[in-house]
Design a protein around this motif. Sequence first.
Motif, PDB file in Angstrom:
ATOM      1  N   LEU A 148     -20.934  -1.778  -4.884  1.00 63.28           N
ATOM      2  CA  LEU A 148     -20.082  -1.427  -3.760  1.00 63.28           C
ATOM      3  C   LEU A 148     -18.851  -0.696  -4.273  1.00 63.28           C
ATOM      4  O   LEU A 148     -18.359  -0.999  -5.365  1.00 63.28           O
ATOM      5  CB  LEU A 148     -19.656  -2.674  -2.992  1.00 63.28           C
ATOM      6  N   ALA A 149     -18.372   0.227  -3.475  1.00 66.12           N
ATOM      7  CA  ALA A 149     -17.145   0.948  -3.800  1.00 66.12           C
ATOM      8  C   ALA A 149     -16.166   0.829  -2.642  1.00 66.12           C
ATOM      9  O   ALA A 149     -16.573   0.744  -1.479  1.00 66.12           O
ATOM     10  CB  ALA A 149     -17.443   2.406  -4.095  1.00 66.12           C
ATOM     11  N   CYS A 150     -14.903   0.825  -2.971  1.00 68.45           N
ATOM     12  CA  CYS A 150     -13.840   0.772  -1.975  1.00 68.45           C
ATOM     13  C   CYS A 150     -12.857   1.892  -2.302  1.00 68.45           C
ATOM     14  O   CYS A 150     -12.131   1.795  -3.297  1.00 68.45           O
ATOM     15  CB  CYS A 150     -13.163  -0.584  -2.010  1.00 68.45           C
ATOM     16  N   ALA A 151     -12.863   2.916  -1.486  1.00 71.07           N
ATOM     17  CA  ALA A 151     -11.970   4.052  -1.703  1.00 71.07           C
ATOM     18  C   ALA A 151     -10.715   3.887  -0.859  1.00 71.07           C
ATOM     19  O   ALA A 151     -10.802   3.663   0.355  1.00 71.07           O
ATOM     20  CB  ALA A 151     -12.685   5.341  -1.345  1.00 71.07           C
ATOM     21  N   ALA A 152      -9.577   4.014  -1.506  1.00 73.16           N
ATOM     22  CA  ALA A 152      -8.299   3.880  -0.813  1.00 73.16           C
ATOM     23  C   ALA A 152      -7.689   5.247  -0.578  1.00 73.16           C
ATOM     24  O   ALA A 152      -7.826   6.162  -1.396  1.00 73.16           O
ATOM     25  CB  ALA A 152      -7.345   3.025  -1.631  1.00 73.16           C
TER      26      ALA A 152
ATOM     27  N   ARG B 153      -2.453   1.537  -7.234  1.00 69.57           N
ATOM     28  CA  ARG B 153      -2.426   1.139  -8.638  1.00 69.57           C
ATOM     29  C   ARG B 153      -1.520  -0.043  -8.902  1.00 69.57           C
ATOM     30  O   ARG B 153      -1.649  -0.694  -9.939  1.00 69.57           O
ATOM     31  CB  ARG B 153      -2.027   2.316  -9.516  1.00 69.57           C
ATOM     32  N   SER B 154      -0.600  -0.346  -7.992  1.00 71.21           N
ATOM     33  CA  SER B 154       0.259  -1.507  -8.195  1.00 71.21           C
ATOM     34  C   SER B 154      -0.176  -2.694  -7.332  1.00 71.21           C
ATOM     35  O   SER B 154       0.508  -3.712  -7.294  1.00 71.21           O
ATOM     36  CB  SER B 154       1.714  -1.152  -7.894  1.00 71.21           C
ATOM     37  N   TYR B 155      -1.298  -2.556  -6.674  1.00 75.22           N
ATOM     38  CA  TYR B 155      -1.766  -3.592  -5.764  1.00 75.22           C
ATOM     39  C   TYR B 155      -2.879  -4.427  -6.396  1.00 75.22           C
ATOM     40  O   TYR B 155      -3.770  -3.892  -7.054  1.00 75.22           O
ATOM     41  CB  TYR B 155      -2.346  -2.985  -4.487  1.00 75.22           C
TER      42      TYR B 155
ATOM     43  N   LYS C  89      -8.801   7.044  -9.661  1.00 77.81           N
ATOM     44  CA  LYS C  89      -9.600   7.439  -8.499  1.00 77.81           C
ATOM     45  C   LYS C  89      -9.221   6.652  -7.251  1.00 77.81           C
ATOM     46  O   LYS C  89      -9.820   6.844  -6.187  1.00 77.81           O
ATOM     47  CB  LYS C  89     -11.087   7.239  -8.792  1.00 77.81           C
ATOM     48  N   ASN C  90      -8.251   5.748  -7.404  1.00 73.29           N
ATOM     49  CA  ASN C  90      -7.821   4.938  -6.261  1.00 73.29           C
ATOM     50  C   ASN C  90      -9.004   4.177  -5.658  1.00 73.29           C
ATOM     51  O   ASN C  90      -9.142   4.071  -4.422  1.00 73.29           O
ATOM     52  CB  ASN C  90      -7.167   5.819  -5.186  1.00 73.29           C
ATOM     53  N   THR C  91      -9.837   3.646  -6.505  1.00 71.04           N
ATOM     54  CA  THR C  91     -11.091   3.035  -6.071  1.00 71.04           C
ATOM     55  C   THR C  91     -11.323   1.708  -6.791  1.00 71.04           C
ATOM     56  O   THR C  91     -10.982   1.573  -7.966  1.00 71.04           O
ATOM     57  CB  THR C  91     -12.274   3.983  -6.330  1.00 71.04           C
TER      58      THR C  91
END
Length: 124
Positions: free
Chosen positions: A20-24, A30-32, A76-78
């Motif tokens: 599974l992938a989660c794209a933001a 990156r700080s979350y 990749k914010n993923t």
Amino acid sequence: QVQLVESGGGLVQAGDSLRLACAASGRTIRSYAMGWFRRAPGKEREFVAGVNWSGGTTYYADSVKGRFTISRDNAKNTVYLQMNSVKPEDTAVYYCAGSEEFTATMRGYDYRYWGQGTQVTVSS
């Protein structure tokens, strides 16, 4: 605001693997701390896995430990959830969640941002 979109769900057989992938979007994550939760039919939402902001520390529910791996690519914010040796009891809608804290927790209410979910169905 952060928008999260999950992908990669589907119908698989017991013993198969799935990622599974989660794209933001909207803001860097990156700080979350990030997490994966799931809700099976007729059951409450439950924690599956979490990862701290740096990716250096991960957490897993006992039911998936040793089979699932959470990871993140901040460039990749993923965020990803690699699911190996899946079982019929892994059937659920899987949700990606983001927390504005650095450290992941198992508590859903610590996460401010949620995706719409992706269905994973495991046949026996």
